[in-house]
Structures are given as C-alpha cells and as structure tokens.
Design a protein around this motif. Structure first.
Motif, PDB file in Angstrom:
ATOM      1  N   MET A   1       0.608  -1.085   0.228  1.00 40.29           N
ATOM      2  CA  MET A   1       0.287   0.076   0.665  1.00 40.29           C
ATOM      3  C   MET A   1       1.356   1.310  -0.266  1.00 40.29           C
ATOM      4  O   MET A   1       1.950   1.187   0.689  1.00 40.29           O
ATOM      5  CB  MET A   1      -0.850  -0.072   1.436  1.00 40.29           C
ATOM      6  N   ASN A   2       0.149   1.518  -0.459  1.00 34.92           N
ATOM      7  CA  ASN A   2       1.240   3.272  -0.866  1.00 34.92           C
ATOM      8  C   ASN A   2       0.250   4.419   0.136  1.00 34.92           C
ATOM      9  O   ASN A   2      -0.507   4.443  -0.204  1.00 34.92           O
ATOM     10  CB  ASN A   2       0.409   4.321  -1.681  1.00 34.92           C
ATOM     11  N   TYR A   3       1.355   4.934   1.453  1.00 34.19           N
ATOM     12  CA  TYR A   3       0.640   5.945   1.965  1.00 34.19           C
ATOM     13  C   TYR A   3       1.410   7.674   1.933  1.00 34.19           C
ATOM     14  O   TYR A   3       2.161   7.705   1.579  1.00 34.19           O
ATOM     15  CB  TYR A   3       1.024   5.583   3.579  1.00 34.19           C
ATOM     16  N   THR A   4      -0.115   8.126   2.469  1.00 35.16           N
ATOM     17  CA  THR A   4       0.945   9.874   1.609  1.00 35.16           C
ATOM     18  C   THR A   4       0.308  10.469   3.034  1.00 35.16           C
ATOM     19  O   THR A   4      -0.347   9.739   4.154  1.00 35.16           O
ATOM     20  CB  THR A   4      -0.388  10.584   1.273  1.00 35.16           C
ATOM     21  N   LEU A   5       1.301  10.424   3.331  1.00 38.57           N
ATOM     22  CA  LEU A   5       1.499  11.330   5.234  1.00 38.57           C
ATOM     23  C   LEU A   5       0.808  12.658   5.247  1.00 38.57           C
ATOM     24  O   LEU A   5       1.535  13.904   4.233  1.00 38.57           O
ATOM     25  CB  LEU A   5       2.494  11.840   6.041  1.00 38.57           C
ATOM     26  N   ILE A   6      -0.557  13.185   6.057  1.00 35.63           N
ATOM     27  CA  ILE A   6      -0.953  14.764   6.043  1.00 35.63           C
ATOM     28  C   ILE A   6      -0.468  15.483   7.514  1.00 35.63           C
ATOM     29  O   ILE A   6      -0.117  14.965   8.337  1.00 35.63           O
ATOM     30  CB  ILE A   6      -2.122  14.609   6.143  1.00 35.63           C
ATOM     31  N   ARG A   7       0.518  16.211   6.409  1.00 30.02           N
ATOM     32  CA  ARG A   7       0.852  17.410   8.333  1.00 30.02           C
ATOM     33  C   ARG A   7      -1.031  17.884   8.324  1.00 30.02           C
ATOM     34  O   ARG A   7      -0.663  18.964   7.261  1.00 30.02           O
ATOM     35  CB  ARG A   7       1.527  18.055   7.757  1.00 30.02           C
ATOM     36  N   MET A   8      -2.243  17.457   9.129  1.00 27.67           N
ATOM     37  CA  MET A   8      -3.451  17.975   9.450  1.00 27.67           C
ATOM     38  C   MET A   8      -3.026  19.833   9.121  1.00 27.67           C
ATOM     39  O   MET A   8      -3.596  20.151   8.800  1.00 27.67           O
ATOM     40  CB  MET A   8      -3.661  17.921  10.732  1.00 27.67           C
ATOM     41  N   ASN A   9      -2.455  20.068  10.493  1.00 23.71           N
ATOM     42  CA  ASN A   9      -2.308  22.021  10.106  1.00 23.71           C
ATOM     43  C   ASN A   9      -2.230  22.860   8.927  1.00 23.71           C
ATOM     44  O   ASN A   9      -2.951  23.160   9.128  1.00 23.71           O
ATOM     45  CB  ASN A   9      -1.666  22.168  11.515  1.00 23.71           C
ATOM     46  N   VAL A  11      -2.562  21.032   6.094  1.00 29.47           N
ATOM     47  CA  VAL A  11      -4.095  20.470   4.828  1.00 29.47           C
ATOM     48  C   VAL A  11      -5.068  20.647   5.501  1.00 29.47           C
ATOM     49  O   VAL A  11      -6.611  21.299   4.456  1.00 29.47           O
ATOM     50  CB  VAL A  11      -3.595  19.247   4.533  1.00 29.47           C
ATOM     51  N   PHE A  12      -5.328  21.270   6.186  1.00 32.54           N
ATOM     52  CA  PHE A  12      -6.848  21.150   7.302  1.00 32.54           C
ATOM     53  C   PHE A  12      -7.411  22.537   8.394  1.00 32.54           C
ATOM     54  O   PHE A  12      -7.087  21.921   9.836  1.00 32.54           O
ATOM     55  CB  PHE A  12      -7.622  20.041   7.771  1.00 32.54           C
ATOM     56  N   PRO A  13      -6.634  23.046   7.945  1.00 29.78           N
ATOM     57  CA  PRO A  13      -6.497  24.593   8.983  1.00 29.78           C
ATOM     58  C   PRO A  13      -7.608  24.647   9.567  1.00 29.78           C
ATOM     59  O   PRO A  13      -9.025  24.128   8.923  1.00 29.78           O
ATOM     60  CB  PRO A  13      -6.196  25.637   8.268  1.00 29.78           C
ATOM     61  N   ASP A  15      -9.416  26.544  10.849  1.00 31.23           N
ATOM     62  CA  ASP A  15      -9.944  27.807  10.919  1.00 31.23           C
ATOM     63  C   ASP A  15     -10.994  28.334   9.617  1.00 31.23           C
ATOM     64  O   ASP A  15     -11.244  29.430   9.607  1.00 31.23           O
ATOM     65  CB  ASP A  15      -9.277  29.715  11.693  1.00 31.23           C
ATOM     66  N   SER A  16     -10.461  27.005   8.812  1.00 35.31           N
ATOM     67  CA  SER A  16     -11.154  26.986   7.643  1.00 35.31           C
ATOM     68  C   SER A  16     -12.139  26.022   7.195  1.00 35.31           C
ATOM     69  O   SER A  16     -12.300  25.556   7.503  1.00 35.31           O
ATOM     70  CB  SER A  16      -9.707  26.060   6.416  1.00 35.31           C
ATOM     71  N   ASP A  17     -13.059  27.451   6.791  1.00 35.53           N
ATOM     72  CA  ASP A  17     -14.493  26.873   7.104  1.00 35.53           C
ATOM     73  C   ASP A  17     -14.389  25.469   5.747  1.00 35.53           C
ATOM     74  O   ASP A  17     -14.958  24.609   5.818  1.00 35.53           O
ATOM     75  CB  ASP A  17     -15.684  27.675   6.425  1.00 35.53           C
ATOM     76  N   VAL A  18     -13.619  26.050   4.336  1.00 32.35           N
ATOM     77  CA  VAL A  18     -12.975  24.866   3.923  1.00 32.35           C
ATOM     78  C   VAL A  18     -13.196  23.567   4.325  1.00 32.35           C
ATOM     79  O   VAL A  18     -13.242  22.955   3.781  1.00 32.35           O
ATOM     80  CB  VAL A  18     -12.531  25.624   2.114  1.00 32.35           C
ATOM     81  N   ALA A  19     -11.658  23.777   4.587  1.00 33.38           N
ATOM     82  CA  ALA A  19     -11.153  22.265   5.453  1.00 33.38           C
ATOM     83  C   ALA A  19     -11.878  21.358   6.352  1.00 33.38           C
ATOM     84  O   ALA A  19     -12.461  20.577   6.215  1.00 33.38           O
ATOM     85  CB  ALA A  19     -10.755  22.770   6.400  1.00 33.38           C
ATOM     86  N   LYS A  20     -12.764  22.405   6.956  1.00 36.77           N
ATOM     87  CA  LYS A  20     -13.915  21.909   7.596  1.00 36.77           C
ATOM     88  C   LYS A  20     -15.211  20.932   7.293  1.00 36.77           C
ATOM     89  O   LYS A  20     -15.130  20.095   7.363  1.00 36.77           O
ATOM     90  CB  LYS A  20     -14.746  22.758   9.066  1.00 36.77           C
TER      91      LYS A  20
END
Length: 163
Positions: A1-9, A11-13, A15-20
């Motif tokens: 399997m291939n995994y991508t690491l996501i630094r949450m803050n 990619v998904f801040p 305070d961002s309505d779009v991220a939420k």
C-alpha cells in the motif's frame, strides 16, 4: 500500500470553513463506503441477509438524508460556496444533481420521503400509532418462519419493511 503523510494543520487548518467542509465530506464518504461494503457482503443464510440488508438500508437512508442536510447547510458559508464554484465543471454538475434534493429543490419530495423513512425506522413507531396497526393488518394473512435459536425476529423485520 502507498501512504501519504498529511500534516493536518497544513492541509486542514482549523479556522478554514473549506477545510472543515472537506473533512465533513470525507466522514460522510467513509460512512457510505462502509455501508456499500456491508450491503454487498451478506451471509448465505437468508435470515441473516434479510436482517442485515434491511438494517443497512435503514442506516443508508438516514445517512443520505443527513448528507443532503450537510450539503444544504454548507451553502450558508460563503467560503464553501466560493470553493464549490471553483471546482471543475463536471463536479459542479454532479453537485447540482444533489441540490435538487435540498428542501427548496425540485426533488424535495424525495428528501421528505427519506426523512419519513428515517423517522419511522429510527424513532421506533409507538404502539398507539397507526403504522404498526396498518402493517400488522397488511401482513395478517402472511406466514413467516420463526427460528428459536436465531437471535433475530424476522417477523419484526417484515413489519418494519411493511411500515
């Protein structure tokens, strides 16, 4: 399997309505993937199939209703509306199909039917309400199997489906 690491803050801040909004969509997506897998992975035992399929459809109906409300409520956020309008045309077209199911959409009656089904199956109709009487009357001439060793009451599933 291939995994991508996501630094949450990043990619998904928080305070961002779009991220939420995207995280919310991902949660909904995961629920539907689970329900799809569960729906197509059934037992060879007919009583298990009847019980599991109707229960998964009940959860699917409620989840679809809630997903439509999620999308409808999301449109109140300008940042989300701008983001949606920036998506590729084919995605906007798919989204427009879903918007027809909103409370003000041209297919709002389907949303109401989903709501009615959810209300009946999740709130468990009360003995004094007419749904149980009507379902029992409609089923009065039917003969259903009962298996003592089974932990499921198939007659209850039949009545639920009749309601």
């Amino acid at each position: 399997m291939n995994y991508t690491l996501i630094r949450m803050n990043e990619v998904f801040p928080h305070d961002s309505d779009v991220a939420k909004w995207i995280v919310g969509l991902a949660i909904i997506h995961n629920d539907f993937v689970f329900l799809k897998r569960k729906l197509f992975k059934t037992s060879d035992d007919i009583s298990d199939w009847i019980f599991e399929t109707t229960s998964v459809l009940k959860i699917f109906t409620a989840s679809l209703r809630e997903a439509i409300f999620y999308l409808e409520e999301s449109e109140k956020l300008e940042e989300v509306r701008v983001y949606i309008n920036s998506l590729p045309r084919y995605m906007i077209q798919k989204y427009e199909i879903l918007k027809k199911l909103f409370r003000t959409g041209e297919k709002a009656e389907l949303l109401q039917r989903l709501s009615n089904t959810r209300n009946i199956t999740y709130h468990y109709t009360k003995p004094q309400r007419k749904e149980l009487s009507e379902a029992l009357e409609a089923s009065s001439n039917e003969i259903l199997a009962y298996e003592e060793n089974n932990q499921k009451f198939l007659f209850a599933e039949h009545i639920k489906n009749t309601i």
